[in-house]
Design a protein around this motif. Structure first.
Motif, PDB file in Angstrom:
ATOM      1  N   THR A 293       0.858  -1.178   0.000  1.00 51.95           N
ATOM      2  CA  THR A 293       0.000   0.000   0.000  1.00 51.95           C
ATOM      3  C   THR A 293       0.896   1.230   0.000  1.00 51.95           C
ATOM      4  OG1 THR A 293      -1.840  -1.085   1.099  1.00 51.95           O
ATOM      5  CG2 THR A 293      -1.659   1.291   1.412  1.00 51.95           C
ATOM      6  N   SER A 310      -8.032   4.766  -2.550  1.00 50.99           N
ATOM      7  CA  SER A 310      -8.500   3.848  -3.586  1.00 50.99           C
ATOM      8  C   SER A 310      -7.596   2.620  -3.522  1.00 50.99           C
ATOM      9  CB  SER A 310      -8.492   4.501  -4.967  1.00 50.99           C
ATOM     10  OG  SER A 310      -9.202   3.677  -5.896  1.00 50.99           O
ATOM     11  N   HIS A 311      -7.552   1.825  -4.590  1.00 54.27           N
ATOM     12  CA  HIS A 311      -6.610   0.705  -4.647  1.00 54.27           C
ATOM     13  C   HIS A 311      -6.032   0.623  -6.045  1.00 54.27           C
ATOM     14  CE1 HIS A 311      -9.335  -2.163  -6.810  1.00 54.27           C
ATOM     15  NE2 HIS A 311     -10.285  -1.507  -6.165  1.00 54.27           N
ATOM     16  N   GLU A 321     -11.630  -0.634 -12.545  1.00 52.53           N
ATOM     17  CA  GLU A 321     -11.323  -1.299 -11.258  1.00 52.53           C
ATOM     18  C   GLU A 321      -9.819  -1.552 -11.168  1.00 52.53           C
ATOM     19  OE1 GLU A 321     -11.960  -2.360  -8.122  1.00 52.53           O
ATOM     20  OE2 GLU A 321     -13.356  -4.011  -8.445  1.00 52.53           O
ATOM     21  N   ASP A 322      -8.931  -0.625 -10.643  1.00 49.82           N
ATOM     22  CA  ASP A 322      -9.348   0.664 -10.176  1.00 49.82           C
ATOM     23  C   ASP A 322      -8.307   1.715 -10.554  1.00 49.82           C
ATOM     24  OD1 ASP A 322     -10.925   2.626  -8.970  1.00 49.82           O
ATOM     25  OD2 ASP A 322     -11.494   1.256  -7.414  1.00 49.82           O
ATOM     26  N   HIS A 356      -6.622  -6.019  -2.642  1.00 55.48           N
ATOM     27  CA  HIS A 356      -8.073  -5.877  -2.744  1.00 55.48           C
ATOM     28  C   HIS A 356      -8.729  -7.178  -3.200  1.00 55.48           C
ATOM     29  CE1 HIS A 356     -11.768  -3.448  -3.542  1.00 55.48           C
ATOM     30  NE2 HIS A 356     -11.962  -4.347  -4.502  1.00 55.48           N
ATOM     31  N   TYR A 360      -7.527  -8.705   1.361  1.00 57.37           N
ATOM     32  CA  TYR A 360      -7.538  -7.430   2.093  1.00 57.37           C
ATOM     33  C   TYR A 360      -6.570  -7.408   3.278  1.00 57.37           C
ATOM     34  CZ  TYR A 360     -11.768  -6.410  -0.599  1.00 57.37           C
ATOM     35  OH  TYR A 360     -12.653  -6.195  -1.619  1.00 57.37           O
ATOM     36  N   HIS A 363      -5.265  -3.923   4.007  1.00 52.76           N
ATOM     37  CA  HIS A 363      -6.268  -3.077   4.657  1.00 52.76           C
ATOM     38  C   HIS A 363      -6.296  -3.342   6.162  1.00 52.76           C
ATOM     39  CE1 HIS A 363      -7.355  -3.447   0.448  1.00 52.76           C
ATOM     40  NE2 HIS A 363      -8.156  -2.408   0.547  1.00 52.76           N
ATOM     41  N   THR A 385     -13.233   7.605   0.036  1.00 52.19           N
ATOM     42  CA  THR A 385     -12.756   6.570  -0.876  1.00 52.19           C
ATOM     43  C   THR A 385     -13.443   6.726  -2.235  1.00 52.19           C
ATOM     44  OG1 THR A 385     -12.217   4.991   0.867  1.00 52.19           O
ATOM     45  CG2 THR A 385     -12.709   4.066  -1.289  1.00 52.19           C
ATOM     46  N   GLU A 387     -13.898   4.803  -6.020  1.00 52.99           N
ATOM     47  CA  GLU A 387     -13.715   3.622  -6.850  1.00 52.99           C
ATOM     48  C   GLU A 387     -14.691   3.653  -8.034  1.00 52.99           C
ATOM     49  OE1 GLU A 387     -13.055  -0.177  -4.396  1.00 52.99           O
ATOM     50  OE2 GLU A 387     -14.315   1.060  -3.093  1.00 52.99           O
ATOM     51  N   THR A 457     -17.121  -1.965  -0.149  1.00 55.34           N
ATOM     52  CA  THR A 457     -16.195  -1.069  -0.822  1.00 55.34           C
ATOM     53  C   THR A 457     -14.810  -1.240  -0.219  1.00 55.34           C
ATOM     54  OG1 THR A 457     -16.172   0.922   0.585  1.00 55.34           O
ATOM     55  CG2 THR A 457     -18.109   0.603  -0.835  1.00 55.34           C
ATOM     56  N   ASP A 458     -13.825  -0.611  -0.838  1.00 52.31           N
ATOM     57  CA  ASP A 458     -12.455  -0.689  -0.348  1.00 52.31           C
ATOM     58  C   ASP A 458     -12.304  -0.035   1.023  1.00 52.31           C
ATOM     59  OD1 ASP A 458      -9.858  -1.705  -1.386  1.00 52.31           O
ATOM     60  OD2 ASP A 458      -9.178   0.344  -1.011  1.00 52.31           O
TER      61      ASP A 458
END
Length: 523
Positions: A293, A310-311, A321-322, A356, A360, A363, A385, A387, A457-458
């Protein structure tokens, strides 16, 4: 802290190695070019926001890096690109936050039914040993056994048929239609009523919420040795690259087939005088890899921090995406970097996540470091966020067809009422048509009733950790498919979305921390 001027110059010249701006954290030898901010190259609007062309260029450059799976060369290149751009834009304390995730690959798959080859595509993250790396294989001869059709994979189908030692044929269903999202709506901006006319928009289902976990788990529990998933709600593609579902642990092999191929298999089964035999071959590997990340900061007048997220990882080209969401993060970073720190009450944090699609893990590690244990100088008080800035496409008798409209989108939020109104104001002012402002708390509560938690969602892990959240998202039909290419990005929406998100960020920045949000899950 910020990098030295000679390092930024190297970034701008495109002399970036895989790990980012001269760092030796990752294997070298892979160049990432065009580290000069896109707004500087292609122009900014009068308000300082990068132009539509500039925001799209960010997305284009991310897509051109390749298939950005976690732990792959292209995945690391994507993280390096984001890191380099953050540094070139002028963010401070730019760094990778790392975690261990999984890279799953199938190097061989075949499906034959009744001796005839069937075009198929491997179900991602199938045939695994839960919690462990592995090399998996059916052997060259594969699994040859009877194939049994359980249709929608309901409990009755498994109760009335013996699937032990057999292959299971089931229909993958997309469970939640756009109409279902309206149940969580607080405000709908659709001045042309285009979400209800034609009805195919209202009843179109998104690919997020499916029956894969329940169907495959039931098959495993009943002793099946493999599954064949029919993409019955899908356009004519089997390139459906599903996420890793942490609650599943799919220990048996599986492949996807199109609705057309599913019909052919069922016709063969109906015509056969005896139970039909199928042969499934699969081999590949699952290994632990590093997820990266990328985070960077613009200081304000306090350590209280608003996160913009976002990712950057993807399946296939991952344009909507994304790359689209990551491009918006870069545009907002570039916009705010031109403003003096004293103009903000709070620090801004810009972040794009990895893992993602693989569980995750990045995250969860982020939440532990920045929220649960808070091992940093920053205090997260809100999350924004972004996306999927997406064009709508429909399944037209098997053909994926663009409609010329933006995909219906939601903004899930759990902010206090004055900020809800500011979100609505931003949606209307920037004409974000086909937008539903939705209660994240209601979505969360519905999920809790079904045995889950959070929002789809992310931002879910940050939201569950108690950070007030605004999460922009859309669910076009092609989102997990190889069809998610650059032409699917709603290019004309990139600038309005960025401006609307900036308005929301500014409104949050003006609001005392104890008046930003609520985390009470009310139905």
């Amino acid at each position: 802290m910020t990098r030295s001027m000679h390092l930024l110059a190297a970034c701008a010249a495109g002399l970036l190695l895989l790990s980012g701006c001269g760092s030796d954290e990752a294997p070298s030898g892979v160049a990432v070019n065009n580290c000069t901010p896109a707004g500087e190259r292609l122009g900014r609007e009068d308000d300082g926001m990068p132009s539509t062309e500039a925001i799209f260029r960010y997305a284009e450059e991310i897509v051109n890096l390749g298939y950005r799976r976690s732990g792959t060369e292209s995945g690391y290149r994507a993280a390096a690109y984001m890191k380099c751009q953050f540094e070139a834009i002028g963010l401070e304390d730019v760094q990778y936050e790392t975690a261990t995730t999984w890279k799953w690959e199938s190097d061989r798959h075949e499906l034959h039914v009744g001796g005839e080859p069937v075009d198929s595509f491997p179900i991602a993250h199938s045939f695994i040993t839960p919690g462990e790396p592995s090399r998996f294989s059916t052997g060259d001869e594969g699994i040859e056994t009877e194939i049994v059709d359980v249709g929608g994979a309901g409990a009755l189908s498994f109760a009335t048929q013996n699937v032990e030692g057999k292959l299971v044929l089931f229909d993958l269903s997309f469970i939640l239609a756009n109409a279902g999202l309206l149940a969580f709506g607080e405000y709908v901006y659709d001045p042309g009523l285009t979400m209800v006319d034609p009805l195919d928009t209202l009843f179109a289902a998104n690919p997020y919420i499916t029956n894969i976990s329940s169907a495959v788990e039931a098959a495993i529990d009943a002793g099946a040795v493999g599954v064949v998933g029919v993409l019955s709600d899908y356009f004519d593609s089997n390139k459906y690259y599903n996420e890793f579902y942490r609650d599943l642990g799919m220990t048996i092999p599986g492949v996807w087939v199109t609705a057309t191929e599913g019909e052919r298999i069922r016709a063969m089964m109906d015509a056969a005088e005896e139970p039909l035999t199928a042969r499934l071959v699969m081999s590949g590997s699952r290994e632990e890899v590093e997820a990266r990340t990328v985070v960077g900061f613009l200081p304000g007048n306090s350590a209280e921090t608003i996160q913009v997220q976002s990712h950057h990882d993807s399946v296939f080209d991952g344009a909507v995406e994304d790359a689209s969401g990551s491009a918006e993060v870069l545009a907002l970073a570039e916009y705010y970097a031109q403003q003096p720190p004293e103009s903000r009450e709070r620090t801004l944090m810009f972040s794009t996540f990895d893992s993602h699609f693989t569980g995750y893990q990045s995250h969860m590690a982020f939440v532990e470091k920045y929220i649960t244990n808070n091992e940093t100088p920053y205090e997260l008080v809100a999350n924004v966020t972004i996306e999927h800035v997406a064009k709508q496409a429909i399944n037209d008798d098997g053909t994926l067809t663009l409609t010329g409209s933006v995909e219906p989108r939601g903004i899930m939020e759990n902010l206090a009422f004055p900020l809800k109104q500011r979100i609505i104001d931003a949606v209307v002012e920037h004409d974000l048509q086909r937008t539903v402002v939705m209660s994240a708390n209601r979505v969360d509560a519905a999920g809790i009733l079904l045995g889950g938690e959070g929002i789809p969602t992310d931002a879910s892990f940050v939201y569950v950790a108690g950070v007030p959240t605004v999460s922009y998202i859309a669910g076009p039909a092609y989102l997990y498919d190889a069809a998610d290419t650059l032409d699917k990005i709603a290019q004309d929406e990139l600038l309005p979305v960025a401006r609307a998100m900036a308005d929301i960020i500014d409104a949050i920045d003006e609001t005392p921390a104890d008046r930003i949000g609520t985390r009470i899950p009310l139905l």
